[in-house]
Design a protein around this motif. Sequence first.
Motif, PDB file in Angstrom:
ATOM      1  N   ALA A  52       0.817  -1.370   0.267  1.00  0.00           N
ATOM      2  CA  ALA A  52      -0.116  -0.241   0.005  1.00  0.00           C
ATOM      3  C   ALA A  52       0.780   1.370  -0.216  1.00  0.00           C
ATOM      4  N   TYR A  53       1.851   1.159   0.715  1.00  0.00           N
ATOM      5  CA  TYR A  53       2.766   2.023   0.796  1.00  0.00           C
ATOM      6  C   TYR A  53       3.530   2.552  -0.798  1.00  0.00           C
ATOM      7  N   GLU A  54       3.933   1.124  -1.059  1.00  0.00           N
ATOM      8  CA  GLU A  54       4.702   1.318  -2.415  1.00  0.00           C
ATOM      9  C   GLU A  54       3.689   1.967  -3.718  1.00  0.00           C
ATOM     10  N   GLU A  55       2.417   1.778  -3.239  1.00  0.00           N
ATOM     11  CA  GLU A  55       1.643   2.163  -4.545  1.00  0.00           C
ATOM     12  C   GLU A  55       1.350   3.693  -4.511  1.00  0.00           C
ATOM     13  N   ALA A  56       1.418   4.560  -2.675  1.00  0.00           N
ATOM     14  CA  ALA A  56       1.157   5.467  -2.307  1.00  0.00           C
ATOM     15  C   ALA A  56       2.429   6.092  -3.504  1.00  0.00           C
ATOM     16  N   ARG A  57       3.614   5.496  -2.657  1.00  0.00           N
ATOM     17  CA  ARG A  57       4.777   6.752  -3.203  1.00  0.00           C
ATOM     18  C   ARG A  57       4.741   6.512  -4.822  1.00  0.00           C
ATOM     19  N   ASN A  58       4.596   5.196  -5.290  1.00  0.00           N
ATOM     20  CA  ASN A  58       4.323   5.165  -7.381  1.00  0.00           C
ATOM     21  C   ASN A  58       3.989   6.496  -7.799  1.00  0.00           C
ATOM     22  N   ALA A  59       2.389   6.052  -6.836  1.00  0.00           N
ATOM     23  CA  ALA A  59       1.772   7.830  -7.444  1.00  0.00           C
ATOM     24  C   ALA A  59       2.146   9.163  -7.177  1.00  0.00           C
ATOM     25  N   ALA A  60       2.275   9.734  -6.432  1.00  0.00           N
ATOM     26  CA  ALA A  60       3.092  10.885  -5.302  1.00  0.00           C
ATOM     27  C   ALA A  60       4.373  10.742  -6.636  1.00  0.00           C
ATOM     28  N   GLU A  61       5.013  10.210  -7.123  1.00  0.00           N
ATOM     29  CA  GLU A  61       6.149  10.465  -7.832  1.00  0.00           C
ATOM     30  C   GLU A  61       5.820  10.336  -8.903  1.00  0.00           C
ATOM     31  N   GLY A  62       4.840   9.268  -9.574  1.00  0.00           N
ATOM     32  CA  GLY A  62       4.751   9.405 -11.046  1.00  0.00           C
ATOM     33  C   GLY A  62       4.464  10.787 -11.238  1.00  0.00           C
ATOM     34  N   ALA A  63       3.006  12.085 -10.239  1.00  0.00           N
ATOM     35  CA  ALA A  63       2.447  12.630 -10.452  1.00  0.00           C
ATOM     36  C   ALA A  63       3.829  13.730 -10.711  1.00  0.00           C
ATOM     37  N   SER A  64       5.006  13.833  -9.640  1.00  0.00           N
ATOM     38  CA  SER A  64       6.067  15.383  -9.122  1.00  0.00           C
ATOM     39  C   SER A  64       6.454  14.434 -10.763  1.00  0.00           C
ATOM     40  N   GLU A  65       6.977  13.711 -11.263  1.00  0.00           N
ATOM     41  CA  GLU A  65       8.330  13.519 -12.370  1.00  0.00           C
ATOM     42  C   GLU A  65       6.631  14.691 -13.666  1.00  0.00           C
ATOM     43  N   ASP A  66       5.293  13.959 -13.582  1.00  0.00           N
ATOM     44  CA  ASP A  66       4.856  14.099 -14.871  1.00  0.00           C
ATOM     45  C   ASP A  66       4.644  16.388 -15.044  1.00  0.00           C
ATOM     46  N   ALA A  67       4.995  16.126 -13.343  1.00  0.00           N
ATOM     47  CA  ALA A  67       4.862  17.714 -13.119  1.00  0.00           C
ATOM     48  C   ALA A  67       6.596  18.138 -13.399  1.00  0.00           C
ATOM     49  N   PHE A  68       7.208  17.517 -13.772  1.00  0.00           N
ATOM     50  CA  PHE A  68       8.602  18.879 -13.623  1.00  0.00           C
ATOM     51  C   PHE A  68       8.657  18.527 -15.323  1.00  0.00           C
ATOM     52  N   ALA A  69       8.530  16.970 -16.284  1.00  0.00           N
ATOM     53  CA  ALA A  69       8.771  17.265 -17.535  1.00  0.00           C
ATOM     54  C   ALA A  69       8.103  18.277 -18.087  1.00  0.00           C
ATOM     55  N   ARG A  70       6.230  18.329 -17.753  1.00  0.00           N
ATOM     56  CA  ARG A  70       5.221  19.477 -18.125  1.00  0.00           C
ATOM     57  C   ARG A  70       6.181  20.655 -18.325  1.00  0.00           C
ATOM     58  N   GLN A  71       6.961  21.292 -16.658  1.00  0.00           N
ATOM     59  CA  GLN A  71       7.353  22.770 -16.551  1.00  0.00           C
ATOM     60  C   GLN A  71       8.981  22.347 -17.788  1.00  0.00           C
ATOM     61  N   ALA A  72       9.046  21.358 -17.785  1.00  0.00           N
ATOM     62  CA  ALA A  72      10.127  21.343 -18.771  1.00  0.00           C
ATOM     63  C   ALA A  72      10.144  21.298 -20.163  1.00  0.00           C
ATOM     64  N   PHE A  73       8.277  20.938 -20.806  1.00  0.00           N
ATOM     65  CA  PHE A  73       8.393  21.670 -21.916  1.00  0.00           C
ATOM     66  C   PHE A  73       7.571  22.578 -21.702  1.00  0.00           C
ATOM     67  N   LEU A  74       7.257  23.437 -20.777  1.00  0.00           N
ATOM     68  CA  LEU A  74       6.911  25.268 -20.922  1.00  0.00           C
ATOM     69  C   LEU A  74       7.937  25.988 -21.159  1.00  0.00           C
ATOM     70  N   LEU A  75       9.578  24.919 -20.438  1.00  0.00           N
ATOM     71  CA  LEU A  75       9.822  26.072 -20.150  1.00  0.00           C
ATOM     72  C   LEU A  75      10.967  25.853 -22.185  1.00  0.00           C
ATOM     73  N   ALA A  76      10.682  25.265 -22.539  1.00  0.00           N
ATOM     74  CA  ALA A  76      11.363  24.720 -24.042  1.00  0.00           C
ATOM     75  C   ALA A  76      10.606  25.713 -24.706  1.00  0.00           C
ATOM     76  N   ARG A  77       9.199  25.681 -24.465  1.00  0.00           N
ATOM     77  CA  ARG A  77       8.301  26.105 -25.341  1.00  0.00           C
ATOM     78  C   ARG A  77       8.418  28.215 -25.428  1.00  0.00           C
ATOM     79  N   GLU A  78       8.323  28.221 -24.232  1.00  0.00           N
ATOM     80  CA  GLU A  78       9.494  29.563 -24.153  1.00  0.00           C
ATOM     81  C   GLU A  78      10.274  29.954 -24.204  1.00  0.00           C
ATOM     82  N   VAL A  79      11.719  29.282 -24.501  1.00  0.00           N
ATOM     83  CA  VAL A  79      12.653  29.427 -24.726  1.00  0.00           C
ATOM     84  C   VAL A  79      12.654  29.545 -26.417  1.00  0.00           C
ATOM     85  N   TYR A  80      12.085  28.754 -27.204  1.00  0.00           N
ATOM     86  CA  TYR A  80      12.325  28.727 -28.623  1.00  0.00           C
ATOM     87  C   TYR A  80      11.134  29.602 -29.100  1.00  0.00           C
ATOM     88  N   ARG A  81      10.501  30.366 -28.282  1.00  0.00           N
ATOM     89  CA  ARG A  81       9.009  31.265 -29.311  1.00  0.00           C
ATOM     90  C   ARG A  81      10.596  32.166 -29.891  1.00  0.00           C
TER      91      ARG A  81
END
Length: 81
Positions: A52-81
Amino acid sequence: MQDYIDILLSHLSNARQNTLPGESFPLQVREQQALNALLDSLTAGQRKLFLAYEEARNAAEGASEDAFARQAFLLAREVYR
């Protein structure tokens, strides 16, 4: 309709295993061996709590990775505009 970043993240996530560097495979094997040894040492109740802990940790880590990747895409979009 899905946001284009969600589509890109989904594609990257699906292709992730194929793009990992070769040295990551032994690390994954070691991780799996350590997990199996840990699970073998736990009682049924402890195993249930750990999973149960591992499932919760994996979900939190996945959300964190998605948020980080999203910010990287948004930053790249701003840099290359």
